[in-house]
Design a protein around this motif. Structure first.
Motif, short mmCIF file in Angstrom:
data_model
loop_
_atom_site.label_atom_id
_atom_site.label_comp_id
_atom_site.label_asym_id
_atom_site.label_seq_id
_atom_site.Cartn_x
_atom_site.Cartn_y
_atom_site.Cartn_z
N GLY A 59 16.14 19.84 -59.64
CA GLY A 59 14.95 20.53 -59.19
C GLY A 59 15.24 21.60 -58.16
O GLY A 59 16.32 21.66 -57.57
N ILE A 60 14.25 22.43 -57.92
CA ILE A 60 14.43 23.59 -57.07
C ILE A 60 14.66 23.21 -55.61
O ILE A 60 15.42 23.87 -54.90
N GLU A 61 14.04 22.11 -55.14
CA GLU A 61 14.22 21.72 -53.75
C GLU A 61 15.66 21.31 -53.47
O GLU A 61 16.19 21.61 -52.39
N HIS A 62 16.28 20.64 -54.42
CA HIS A 62 17.68 20.24 -54.23
C HIS A 62 18.59 21.47 -54.22
O HIS A 62 19.56 21.53 -53.46
N ARG A 63 18.29 22.45 -55.06
CA ARG A 63 19.11 23.67 -55.06
C ARG A 63 18.93 24.43 -53.75
O ARG A 63 19.89 24.99 -53.21
N ARG A 64 17.70 24.45 -53.25
CA ARG A 64 17.48 25.10 -51.95
C ARG A 64 18.27 24.40 -50.86
O ARG A 64 18.87 25.04 -49.99
N ALA A 65 18.27 23.07 -50.89
CA ALA A 65 19.01 22.30 -49.89
C ALA A 65 20.49 22.61 -49.98
O ALA A 65 21.18 22.75 -48.95
N ALA A 66 21.02 22.72 -51.21
CA ALA A 66 22.44 23.03 -51.39
C ALA A 66 22.79 24.40 -50.83
O ALA A 66 23.87 24.60 -50.26
N ARG A 67 21.86 25.36 -50.99
CA ARG A 67 22.11 26.70 -50.47
C ARG A 67 22.09 26.73 -48.95
O ARG A 67 22.68 27.62 -48.33
N ARG A 68 21.38 25.77 -48.33
CA ARG A 68 21.25 25.77 -46.87
C ARG A 68 22.41 25.04 -46.18
O ARG A 68 22.48 25.05 -44.95
N VAL A 69 23.29 24.42 -46.96
CA VAL A 69 24.43 23.74 -46.35
C VAL A 69 25.27 24.77 -45.58
O VAL A 69 25.60 25.84 -46.11
N LEU A 70 25.61 24.45 -44.34
CA LEU A 70 26.41 25.38 -43.54
C LEU A 70 27.72 25.69 -44.25
O LEU A 70 28.39 24.79 -44.76
N ASP A 71 28.07 26.95 -44.28
CA ASP A 71 29.30 27.38 -44.95
C ASP A 71 30.48 27.20 -43.99
O ASP A 71 31.14 28.15 -43.58
N ARG A 72 30.71 25.93 -43.63
CA ARG A 72 31.76 25.58 -42.69
C ARG A 72 32.41 24.28 -43.13
O ARG A 72 31.77 23.46 -43.81
N PRO A 73 33.66 24.04 -42.77
CA PRO A 73 34.33 22.80 -43.17
C PRO A 73 33.59 21.56 -42.67
O PRO A 73 33.12 21.52 -41.53
N GLY A 74 33.49 20.57 -43.55
CA GLY A 74 32.96 19.27 -43.14
C GLY A 74 31.48 19.08 -43.31
O GLY A 74 30.96 17.98 -43.04
N PHE A 75 30.76 20.09 -43.77
CA PHE A 75 29.31 19.95 -43.95
C PHE A 75 28.97 19.86 -45.43
O PHE A 75 29.57 20.55 -46.25
N GLY A 76 28.03 19.00 -45.76
CA GLY A 76 27.69 18.80 -47.15
C GLY A 76 26.28 18.30 -47.34
O GLY A 76 25.47 18.29 -46.40
N LEU A 77 26.00 17.88 -48.55
CA LEU A 77 24.66 17.45 -48.96
C LEU A 77 24.75 16.06 -49.54
O LEU A 77 25.71 15.71 -50.23
N THR A 78 23.75 15.22 -49.25
CA THR A 78 23.72 13.86 -49.77
C THR A 78 22.51 13.65 -50.66
O THR A 78 21.56 14.44 -50.64
N ARG A 79 22.56 12.56 -51.42
CA ARG A 79 21.41 12.15 -52.22
C ARG A 79 20.66 11.06 -51.50
O ARG A 79 21.26 10.13 -50.97
N ARG A 80 19.36 11.13 -51.47
CA ARG A 80 18.53 10.08 -50.84
C ARG A 80 17.46 9.64 -51.82
O ARG A 80 16.99 10.41 -52.60
#
Length: 322
Positions: A301-322
């Motif tokens: 869905g679109i909200e998950h893609r938006r969340a993925a785009r907002r992940v900081l473009d830095r080492p060690g940051f990511g996205l989880t499933r809840r």
């Protein structure tokens, strides 16, 4: 004599239970948005951070990213790793801090790998090798060496070679070392297939007889391991270098879980550098920043893609499933 549990930078406070550590409370404000500057009411509207807010988030990230692994383990257990060392159920690996904005909370993020393989995906220089080493270090603080053992492929993993839980680390270019590692684990798989049949047990009963209430029950005396992990840093490079070895890794991932053998891999993305068959049998997933966030596997869905785009473009940051 077997080396004791890690006592380097992965272990911190040695405060005992008679003097428990005080809770540290962090009060964090939302980063600045253009609506803040305009004195507009935002309510629950998700207004993007402006340049100032992004800089504030970066500074906060630096503060939170410094949480050492022993602190994560202590927060998950409720006591330091060295108190009742190894006395933890299942196979739970605390690996990071999860921010939950809607609950105004931060929790220890962990993976349950008892019956699963693990995949780590992220674009270049965003912490894949460090994530693999964090998983191994977390396991070393949670469980004794006889409970978990790691065989590692990838030169970036050499820093964990001295852990008593790590049987070996070989580079991708070490063809003989890679072949020896694969043969060792495949031999263990065949031996357990025969032993489980002989003793009429499955992996759950094997663990119970080795480490549970039925400890001391009959198992193969030649098998000195508990759960075994094959860790491959950059599976895509391994597969490109040797298709045959890559297929053997996939076969281990598919067949090994029933015998306490797991595969942990990293790749530059979910759709690049990973065999689909490996993806299908690896449900414990860690997603760092992707080169194409729309390929996120942390939901649909679109909200998950938006969340993925907002992940900081830095080492060690990511996205989880809840």
């Amino acid at each position: 004599m077997r080396k004791g549990p890690p006592q380097n930078g992965h272990s911190g406070s040695r405060r005992g239970t008679d003097n428990p550590p005080m809770t540290e409370l962090l009060l964090i404000r939302h980063g600045e948005t253009d609506w803040n500057r305009q004195h507009r009411f935002q309510g629950q509207i998700d207004v993007p951070l402006n340049d100032v807010g992004l800089a504030q988030a970066d500074r906060l990230a630096d503060r939170l990213a410094s949480e050492p692994i022993d602190v994560l383990v202590e927060r998950w257990r409720g006591k330091p790793w060295h108190v009742d060392y190894g006395d933890n159920p299942g196979l739970i690996l605390p690996i990071g801090i999860e921010d939950i904005p809607e609950d105004h909370a931060q929790e220890v993020y962990s993976l349950d790998v008892l019956m699963d393989n693990v995949m780590v995906a992220g674009t270049a220089q965003r912490g894949k090798s460090t994530t693999l080493m964090t998983l191994v270090a977390s396991a070393a603080l949670m469980y004794r060496p006889e409970r978990v053992t790691f065989f590692c492929i990838g030169a970036s993993l050499y820093p964990i070679d001295e852990l008593p839980h790590v049987a070996s680390v070989v580079g991708l270019t070490d063809g003989e070392g890679v072949s020896r590692t694969m043969a060792t684990i495949e031999g263990l798989l065949r031996a357990r297939e025969a032993a489980f049949k002989q003793y009429q047990i499955d992996i759950a009963e094997f663990r119970e007889r080795r480490f549970g209430a039925a400890a001391g029950g009959p198992t193969d005396p030649a098998d000195k391991f508990g759960d075994v992990f094959l860790v491959v840093d950059n599976f895509g490079d391994l597969y490109e270098k040797d298709f045959g070895t890559g297929d053997r890794v996939v076969a281990l991932a598919r067949q090994g879980l029933s015998y306490g053998i797991h595969v942990i891999t990293s790749s530059v993305g979910w759709l690049i550098g990973q065999k689909q068959a490996l993806l299908n049998v690896s449900n414990a997933r860690i997603e760092l920043r992707l080169s194409n966030p729309d390929e996120s596997q942390m939901g649909t869905g679109i909200e998950h893609r938006r969340a993925a785009r907002r992940v900081l473009d830095r080492p060690g940051f990511g996205l989880t499933r809840r």
